[in-house]
Design a protein around this motif. Structure first.
Motif, PDB file in Angstrom:
ATOM      1  N   LYS A 198     -12.569  -3.417  -4.412  1.00  0.00           N
ATOM      2  CA  LYS A 198     -11.395  -4.590  -4.692  1.00  0.00           C
ATOM      3  C   LYS A 198     -10.046  -4.151  -4.807  1.00  0.00           C
ATOM      4  O   LYS A 198      -9.903  -3.107  -5.554  1.00  0.00           O
ATOM      5  CB  LYS A 198     -11.867  -5.043  -6.056  1.00  0.00           C
ATOM      6  N   LYS A 199      -9.186  -4.452  -3.883  1.00  0.00           N
ATOM      7  CA  LYS A 199      -7.823  -4.047  -4.017  1.00  0.00           C
ATOM      8  C   LYS A 199      -6.978  -5.087  -4.228  1.00  0.00           C
ATOM      9  O   LYS A 199      -6.694  -6.323  -4.077  1.00  0.00           O
ATOM     10  CB  LYS A 199      -7.542  -3.986  -2.184  1.00  0.00           C
ATOM     11  N   ILE A 200      -6.168  -4.386  -5.437  1.00  0.00           N
ATOM     12  CA  ILE A 200      -5.511  -5.429  -6.249  1.00  0.00           C
ATOM     13  C   ILE A 200      -4.025  -4.935  -6.174  1.00  0.00           C
ATOM     14  O   ILE A 200      -3.736  -3.795  -6.701  1.00  0.00           O
ATOM     15  CB  ILE A 200      -5.886  -5.347  -7.780  1.00  0.00           C
ATOM     16  N   PRO A 201      -3.171  -5.631  -5.181  1.00  0.00           N
ATOM     17  CA  PRO A 201      -1.813  -5.223  -5.075  1.00  0.00           C
ATOM     18  C   PRO A 201      -0.915  -5.106  -6.180  1.00  0.00           C
ATOM     19  O   PRO A 201      -1.173  -6.039  -7.181  1.00  0.00           O
ATOM     20  CB  PRO A 201      -1.356  -6.169  -4.020  1.00  0.00           C
ATOM     21  N   SER A 202      -0.231  -3.990  -6.440  1.00  0.00           N
ATOM     22  CA  SER A 202       0.733  -3.724  -7.389  1.00  0.00           C
ATOM     23  C   SER A 202       1.910  -4.850  -7.201  1.00  0.00           C
ATOM     24  O   SER A 202       1.930  -5.451  -6.399  1.00  0.00           O
ATOM     25  CB  SER A 202       1.329  -2.399  -7.194  1.00  0.00           C
TER      26      SER A 202
END
Ligand SMILES: *Cc1c(COP(=O)(O)O)cnc(C)c1O
Length: 356
Positions: free
Chosen positions: A126-130
């Motif tokens: 799960k890639k949660i952009p900054s």
């Protein structure tokens, strides 16, 4: 017979799909100024003259564990030593994530190995952009906790160089309590020790801190890193670690690096690198082809150029090897430059000046 054998037809399907991690060394080049892997620019001293290599080493060499616990301010039961922080990243996945069911979370732009390790084990990412200022997107993290077992947070972050705010870390630790481990990757913490969260382990049983001897301790070639966590977490990791992760020479040299004298030497290195970082940042920010030098608490800086590709290639041809970060989320035209010796930094500045 041999023509019929195809290794790829036997490989696991997720492995077949993978491209290997492009490590600094694999990226190669004929460089003589290596500023692409955040290594320390000169070699440290050490002694090794043991003759007992007929014996297997200890799995967790006592003097290395005791020295590191004293250095990090935690108790020995809260320390695991292994082959670099990269192996810690992987051990956590192997111990805590069911392939095809559990997920790991991380916040791009960030260090590449969280993704590579998850992919190797067939674990969802799960890639949660900054956020645009590279702080954590707390709401998105909260919304994606379901089936997440590990949350990797790199602080200071590689490649952006920023610290993750303590208040944000507390929020993530609390929202993840009883559901997921929060893994704070402190590979560069020696350059800003005041921001370490290692002392929080006593209060947060779901906190894990990753450390390494590869950066400020100048021992990237040794392959030695540490996992700090509650004794319960360490006990689980000890179930999946190799029986002899560190060779005897590695353990001997690591113990020396962590002696009182070794730590004092490391602190001198940090002071030198910090001075050189400030000088390099100031010189680069004056140049017209530099759009921004991002503030950094580490031994590297992220720089946005008007045309990063041109700078990267021109320096590459002169043997100065930088790290291209322009493919990372939000980092168009950005290069990462490791802080080298004063002489190396002057070469970088002159080479970039020549392009203006
Ligand atoms: C360099 C680095 C590591 C890997 O450290 P090793 O101990 O050499 O495996 C881990 N995390 C980050 C963020 C790094 O930059």
């Amino acid at each position: 017979m041999s023509e019929l054998f195809k290794a790829a037809s036997l490989a696991r399907s997720n492995v077949k799909e993978m491209t290997p991690y492009m490590s600094a060394r694999r990226l190669g080049g004929n460089g003589d100024v290596w500023l692409n892997a955040n290594e320390y620019p000169t070699a440290p001293d050490f002694q090794f003259n043991e003759r007992n290599l007929n014996r297997y080493p200890e799995c967790q060499p006592a003097n290395v564990i005791l020295n590191y616990a004293a250095y990090a301010g935690v108790s020995p039961e809260e320390v695991l030593v292994c082959r670099g922080a990269d192996e810690s990243i992987e051990l956590l996945i192997r111990a805590f994530c069911e392939p095809g069911k559990d997920a790991v979370m991380f916040c791009p732009p960030t260090y590449g190995m969280y993704s590579v390790s998850a992919e190797t084990f067939g674990v969802e990412q799960k890639k949660i952009p900054s956020m645009p200022d590279w702080s954590l997107n707390i709401d998105a993290i909260r919304d994606n906790l379901q089936n997440t077992k590990l949350i990797y947070i790199c602080s200071p972050n590689n490649p952006t160089g920023n610290i993750i705010d303590n208040k944000d870390l507390v929020q993530v630790l609390e929202m993840a309590a009883e559901r997921a481990l929060v893994v704070v990757d402190e590979a560069y913490i020696e350059f800003c020790p005041q921001y370490s969260v290692a002392s929080w382990i006593a209060n947060y049983p779901n906190l894990v801190v990753l450390r390494t001897l590869s950066k400020a301790f100048a021992l990237a070639g040794l392959r030695c890193g540490f996992t700090l966590a509650s004794a319960d977490v360490i006990e689980i990791l000890l179930k999946v670690i190799a029986p002899y992760p560190l060779s005897t020479p590695v353990a001997t040299i690591a113990a020396q690096a962590l002696s009182i004298e070794g730590i004092a030497t490391m602190k001198h290195r940090v002071a030198t690198i910090t001075d050189n970082r400030i000088a390099l940042s100031e010189a680069l920010s004056e140049l017209p082809i530099v759009e921004k030098v991002y503030p950094s608490e580490t031994n590297y800086i992220l720089v946005r150029f008007t045309e990063a590709n041109k700078v990267f290639k021109a320096l590459w041809e002169q043997g100065i090897i930088l790290r291209d970060q322009s493919k990372q989320l939000g980092l168009t035209n950005c290069l990462r430059i490791t802080i080298g010796t004063e002489t190396e930094n002057v070469r970088v500045i002159e080479a970039i000046e020549a392009l203006c």
